[in-house]
Motif scaffolding. Structure first.
Motif, PDB file in Angstrom:
ATOM      1  N   THR A 108       7.278  -7.121   7.833  1.00  0.00           N
ATOM      2  CA  THR A 108       6.251  -7.010   6.155  1.00  0.00           C
ATOM      3  C   THR A 108       7.988  -6.875   5.354  1.00  0.00           C
ATOM      4  O   THR A 108       7.503  -7.475   3.882  1.00  0.00           O
ATOM      5  CB  THR A 108       5.630  -5.378   6.183  1.00  0.00           C
ATOM      6  OG1 THR A 108       5.158  -5.837   6.928  1.00  0.00           O
ATOM      7  CG2 THR A 108       5.297  -4.836   5.041  1.00  0.00           C
TER       8      THR A 108
ATOM      9  N   TYR B 268      -3.023  -4.078   2.774  1.00  0.00           N
ATOM     10  CA  TYR B 268      -1.895  -4.133   2.642  1.00  0.00           C
ATOM     11  C   TYR B 268      -1.561  -5.274   3.744  1.00  0.00           C
ATOM     12  O   TYR B 268      -2.211  -6.221   3.902  1.00  0.00           O
ATOM     13  CB  TYR B 268      -0.388  -2.660   2.616  1.00  0.00           C
ATOM     14  CG  TYR B 268       0.378  -3.491   2.234  1.00  0.00           C
ATOM     15  CD1 TYR B 268       1.147  -4.503   1.472  1.00  0.00           C
ATOM     16  CD2 TYR B 268       1.974  -3.060   3.267  1.00  0.00           C
ATOM     17  CE1 TYR B 268       1.975  -4.847   0.844  1.00  0.00           C
ATOM     18  CE2 TYR B 268       3.019  -3.689   2.371  1.00  0.00           C
ATOM     19  CZ  TYR B 268       3.703  -3.899   1.623  1.00  0.00           C
ATOM     20  OH  TYR B 268       4.569  -4.750   0.771  1.00  0.00           O
ATOM     21  N   THR B 269      -0.438  -5.073   4.882  1.00  0.00           N
ATOM     22  CA  THR B 269      -0.089  -5.986   5.606  1.00  0.00           C
ATOM     23  C   THR B 269      -1.053  -5.688   7.328  1.00  0.00           C
ATOM     24  O   THR B 269      -0.804  -6.202   7.952  1.00  0.00           O
ATOM     25  CB  THR B 269       1.179  -6.276   5.926  1.00  0.00           C
ATOM     26  OG1 THR B 269       1.209  -4.920   6.133  1.00  0.00           O
ATOM     27  CG2 THR B 269       2.134  -6.773   4.915  1.00  0.00           C
TER      28      THR B 269
ATOM     29  N   MET C 104       5.327   0.373   1.025  1.00  0.00           N
ATOM     30  CA  MET C 104       3.948   0.812   1.270  1.00  0.00           C
ATOM     31  C   MET C 104       3.226   0.364   2.033  1.00  0.00           C
ATOM     32  O   MET C 104       2.103   1.369   2.798  1.00  0.00           O
ATOM     33  CB  MET C 104       2.785  -0.556   0.492  1.00  0.00           C
ATOM     34  CG  MET C 104       3.017   0.139  -1.122  1.00  0.00           C
ATOM     35  SD  MET C 104       2.565  -1.954  -2.347  1.00  0.00           S
ATOM     36  CE  MET C 104       0.433  -1.279  -1.472  1.00  0.00           C
TER      37      MET C 104
ATOM     38  N   ASP D 150      -9.667  -5.097   1.429  1.00  0.00           N
ATOM     39  CA  ASP D 150      -8.461  -5.214   0.287  1.00  0.00           C
ATOM     40  C   ASP D 150      -8.220  -6.430  -1.251  1.00  0.00           C
ATOM     41  O   ASP D 150      -9.571  -7.359  -0.825  1.00  0.00           O
ATOM     42  CB  ASP D 150      -7.223  -5.900   1.035  1.00  0.00           C
ATOM     43  CG  ASP D 150      -5.652  -4.789   0.229  1.00  0.00           C
ATOM     44  OD1 ASP D 150      -5.097  -4.361   0.328  1.00  0.00           O
ATOM     45  OD2 ASP D 150      -5.003  -5.501  -1.295  1.00  0.00           O
TER      46      ASP D 150
END
Length: 213
Positions: A30, A67-68, A39, A89
């Motif tokens: 990330t 997010y990831t 984040m 998301d």
């Protein structure tokens, strides 16, 4: 913003459960490849999410803001064997990145990705949840809250991230700062809503634990 010294933060991490290998790899990639890596929940908050999930033992989990995928995997650590995690998301470019790590975990088949606006997706979910994690656009926190409370089992938990908003919640409100304005209203709503009980924890950028009565 650091609410305690970096030295103390390092000490806390050193005296908490270690970051699992898969999550360490996700953390690293990330920071190497994705915009706004701060984040990411990260090691310490991730272990907090994992511990809370293990205490709750949820059957169904809802995450607003993938997010990831780091927090999702932490929450899965406490999920019941036949449980599911639904995560929402809006960033299409992150879907494959998330899925790569989801499928490397033991819970790949139990994690359902939803692409779109959470306000539109949540009403379509025909499930009752035991655990919800809100970590998305702050301007919609109040809207998300009202949508999810009816979908949570009695005794279920809502976790809300970034509720201290880098300390802005105790600073003079700037006229055009909608995010802080909404977070101030949100924190007040959680504290006064008779349907729930709440404690706000000073973990990273603020994490609220709210129990549905």
């Amino acid at each position: 913003m650091h609410f305690i010294s970096q030295e103390l933060e390092d000490y806390i991490e050193q005296h908490s459960a270690p970051e699992p290998e898969l999550l360490a790899a996700l953390n690293k990639e990330t920071y190497q490849k994705i915009l706004l890596p701060r984040m990411l929940s990260g090691h310490f908050q991730g272990r907090v999410l994992s511990m809370l999930s293990k205490l709750i033992r949820p059957l169904n989990i809802l995450e607003i803001g993938t997010y990831t995928g780091y927090a999702a995997l932490c929450l899965c650590e406490g999920m019941q064997e036949n449980g599911s995690l639904h995560t929402i998301d809006i960033k299409e470019e992150l879907v494959d990145f998330q899925r790569k790590y989801f499928d490397r975990s033991p819970w790949g088949n139990q994690i359902v990705q939803h692409l779109g606006e959470a306000i539109d997706v949540i009403p379509t979910l025909d499930l009752k949840f035991d655990l919800v994690f809100i970590d998305a656009d702050k301007e919609n926190y109040l809207n998300y809250y009202e949508l999810i409370v009816p979908k949570i089992n009695r005794g279920g938990i809502i976790l809300s991230d970034n509720v201290l908003w880098s300390g802005k919640v105790v600073e003079p409100l700037q006229p055009n700062d909608l995010s802080t304005k909404i977070l101030l209203e949100y924190n007040q709503r959680l504290n006064n809503d008779p349907r729930v009980e709440t404690v706000l924890l000073p973990i990273r950028d603020g994490l609220t634990v709210t129990r549905v009565l």
